[in-house]
Design a protein around this motif. Sequence first.
Motif, PDB file in Angstrom:
ATOM      1  N   SER A 217       0.838  -1.192   0.000  1.00 51.47           N
ATOM      2  CA  SER A 217       0.000   0.000   0.000  1.00 51.47           C
ATOM      3  C   SER A 217       0.879   1.251   0.000  1.00 51.47           C
ATOM      4  N   PHE A 218       0.235   2.407  -0.031  1.00 52.86           N
ATOM      5  CA  PHE A 218       0.970   3.671   0.001  1.00 52.86           C
ATOM      6  C   PHE A 218       1.826   3.730   1.264  1.00 52.86           C
ATOM      7  N   GLY A 219       3.082   4.115   1.116  1.00 53.33           N
ATOM      8  CA  GLY A 219       3.986   4.206   2.253  1.00 53.33           C
ATOM      9  C   GLY A 219       4.664   2.897   2.599  1.00 53.33           C
ATOM     10  N   GLU A 220       4.429   1.856   1.813  1.00 50.88           N
ATOM     11  CA  GLU A 220       5.049   0.558   2.048  1.00 50.88           C
ATOM     12  C   GLU A 220       5.975   0.215   0.880  1.00 50.88           C
ATOM     13  N   TRP A 221       6.917  -0.683   1.148  1.00 49.63           N
ATOM     14  CA  TRP A 221       7.855  -1.142   0.127  1.00 49.63           C
ATOM     15  C   TRP A 221       7.597  -2.623  -0.155  1.00 49.63           C
ATOM     16  N   SER A 222       7.569  -2.977  -1.414  1.00 48.05           N
ATOM     17  CA  SER A 222       7.311  -4.357  -1.809  1.00 48.05           C
ATOM     18  C   SER A 222       8.598  -5.181  -1.779  1.00 48.05           C
ATOM     19  N   MET A 223       8.504  -6.392  -1.247  1.00 44.96           N
ATOM     20  CA  MET A 223       9.627  -7.340  -1.253  1.00 44.96           C
ATOM     21  C   MET A 223       9.135  -8.662  -1.829  1.00 44.96           C
ATOM     22  N   GLN A 224       9.922  -9.221  -2.735  1.00 41.47           N
ATOM     23  CA  GLN A 224       9.630 -10.530  -3.297  1.00 41.47           C
ATOM     24  C   GLN A 224      10.776 -11.478  -2.960  1.00 41.47           C
ATOM     25  N   LEU A 225      10.436 -12.716  -2.630  1.00 39.90           N
ATOM     26  CA  LEU A 225      11.447 -13.729  -2.361  1.00 39.90           C
ATOM     27  C   LEU A 225      11.609 -14.601  -3.604  1.00 39.90           C
ATOM     28  N   ARG A 226      12.797 -14.560  -4.193  1.00 41.12           N
ATOM     29  CA  ARG A 226      13.062 -15.314  -5.411  1.00 41.12           C
ATOM     30  C   ARG A 226      13.814 -16.593  -5.079  1.00 41.12           C
ATOM     31  N   ALA A 227      13.324 -17.723  -5.603  1.00 37.67           N
ATOM     32  CA  ALA A 227      13.986 -19.015  -5.439  1.00 37.67           C
ATOM     33  C   ALA A 227      14.247 -19.591  -6.823  1.00 37.67           C
ATOM     34  N   ASP A 228      15.507 -19.833  -7.142  1.00 33.86           N
ATOM     35  CA  ASP A 228      15.870 -20.314  -8.464  1.00 33.86           C
ATOM     36  C   ASP A 228      16.366 -21.752  -8.470  1.00 33.86           C
ATOM     37  N   ASN A 229      17.065 -22.153  -7.412  1.00 35.12           N
ATOM     38  CA  ASN A 229      17.758 -23.437  -7.424  1.00 35.12           C
ATOM     39  C   ASN A 229      17.423 -24.285  -6.206  1.00 35.12           C
ATOM     40  N   ALA A 230      17.666 -25.581  -6.345  1.00 34.45           N
ATOM     41  CA  ALA A 230      17.586 -26.528  -5.240  1.00 34.45           C
ATOM     42  C   ALA A 230      18.991 -27.075  -5.015  1.00 34.45           C
ATOM     43  N   VAL A 231      19.473 -27.011  -3.782  1.00 30.83           N
ATOM     44  CA  VAL A 231      20.856 -27.365  -3.466  1.00 30.83           C
ATOM     45  C   VAL A 231      20.870 -28.676  -2.682  1.00 30.83           C
ATOM     46  N   PRO A 232      21.547 -29.713  -3.165  1.00 29.06           N
ATOM     47  CA  PRO A 232      21.583 -30.987  -2.434  1.00 29.06           C
ATOM     48  C   PRO A 232      22.261 -30.828  -1.078  1.00 29.06           C
ATOM     49  N   LEU A 233      21.653 -31.373  -0.046  1.00 29.82           N
ATOM     50  CA  LEU A 233      22.235 -31.246   1.287  1.00 29.82           C
ATOM     51  C   LEU A 233      23.513 -32.066   1.425  1.00 29.82           C
ATOM     52  N   GLN A 234      23.668 -33.094   0.606  1.00 26.88           N
ATOM     53  CA  GLN A 234      24.881 -33.908   0.673  1.00 26.88           C
ATOM     54  C   GLN A 234      26.029 -33.301  -0.140  1.00 26.88           C
ATOM     55  N   GLY A 235      25.789 -32.183  -0.771  1.00 26.01           N
ATOM     56  CA  GLY A 235      26.810 -31.561  -1.592  1.00 26.01           C
ATOM     57  C   GLY A 235      26.621 -31.910  -3.058  1.00 26.01           C
ATOM     58  N   GLY A 236      27.339 -31.224  -3.900  1.00 24.73           N
ATOM     59  CA  GLY A 236      27.205 -31.459  -5.326  1.00 24.73           C
ATOM     60  C   GLY A 236      26.547 -30.276  -6.009  1.00 24.73           C
ATOM     61  N   ARG A 237      26.294 -30.443  -7.295  1.00 25.27           N
ATOM     62  CA  ARG A 237      25.758 -29.350  -8.095  1.00 25.27           C
ATOM     63  C   ARG A 237      24.279 -29.127  -7.806  1.00 25.27           C
TER      64      ARG A 237
END
Length: 340
Positions: A206-226
């Motif tokens: 709304s007026f007087g507020e700032w918009s924020m978007q959360l961008r998610a592009d990738n999934a990262v393996p917890l065990q490591g790797g690409r």
Amino acid sequence: MSKSQDKTPAYWYGDATPPLSARMLAGLYGWVVALRAKLFRAGVLRSRRVPVPVVVVGNLSVGGTGKTPLTIALVQRLQKEGWAPGVASRGYGRRNEAAAAWVEGGTAPSEGGDEPVLIARRTGAKVRVDRDRTSAARALVAAGCDVIVCDDGLQHYRLRRDVEIEVIDGGRRYGNNRLLPAGPLREPAQRSAQCDFRVVNGGDASFGEWSMQLRADNAVPLQGGRSRPLASFGGHRVHAVAGIGNPKRFFEMLRGLGIGVVPHAFADHHRYVAGDFDFGSELPVLMTEKDAVKCAGFANEWYYSVPVTAELPEAFWVALLDKLPEKRSGQPSEAGLVQK
């Protein structure tokens, strides 16, 4: 759903009238909040200043609104501008919350708290956890930080601040606009007007507020790797795990990419064990980055973290930086200080 579910009362964000007991307790809670604010204004309870600027990121409502992604983005931007920011946090959920501690990227979440560990990993900044944010800020200054970012410290009035940033969930807003426990508010909604910036995570600003978007592009393996593109899971079913203040936001983000979500909502700051993931079917497991820092020890090749990046208009950063004194000046700006 998971056996450990989000237990937010339905009437907080619905049309139902809260129970009488909750409304009575909310009246008492509101009286205490108002008295505390009055005592700080009168100087009976004292705010403490540290000799560098302090930026507080917080919210009026209980639960996740996107404070941690914004804190990470704020620290990274300050670093880019030549500052040496330090982060002060309570470190909620750690084993010994009474003890102050330094948190690094390799600190166990049980010792440092999941959010401080995540912030340290993503930013490389000095992070200090302490129930007393003022003591944490002083330790950070002594360690060479020239600006303090206080994570989730809007109600911690003992620490004097230069800038207050309120983060608002764009979908849920303030719910039924009632104070705890009848509603989700820690302070009355009118407190929002005292904040320097109001950042809306998702939804319409709304007026007087700032918009924020959360961008998610990738999934990262917890065990490591690409890592792999998050969109590559589109058209497939996954187990989605979220132990955050608003798990639904994470699930909806994945569904927006065409991913078939089997949702598992856990309580905020849940301490995971391997048995929590006995879902009965072998599918990829996508979880928030905050959850992932607690699951690496027992994760297998099916487990992925989904990092998010907070995106805000450049005008927001310009306005925020304008509130701070010249970088590395070592002295807080008297004009911008909020008197508590």
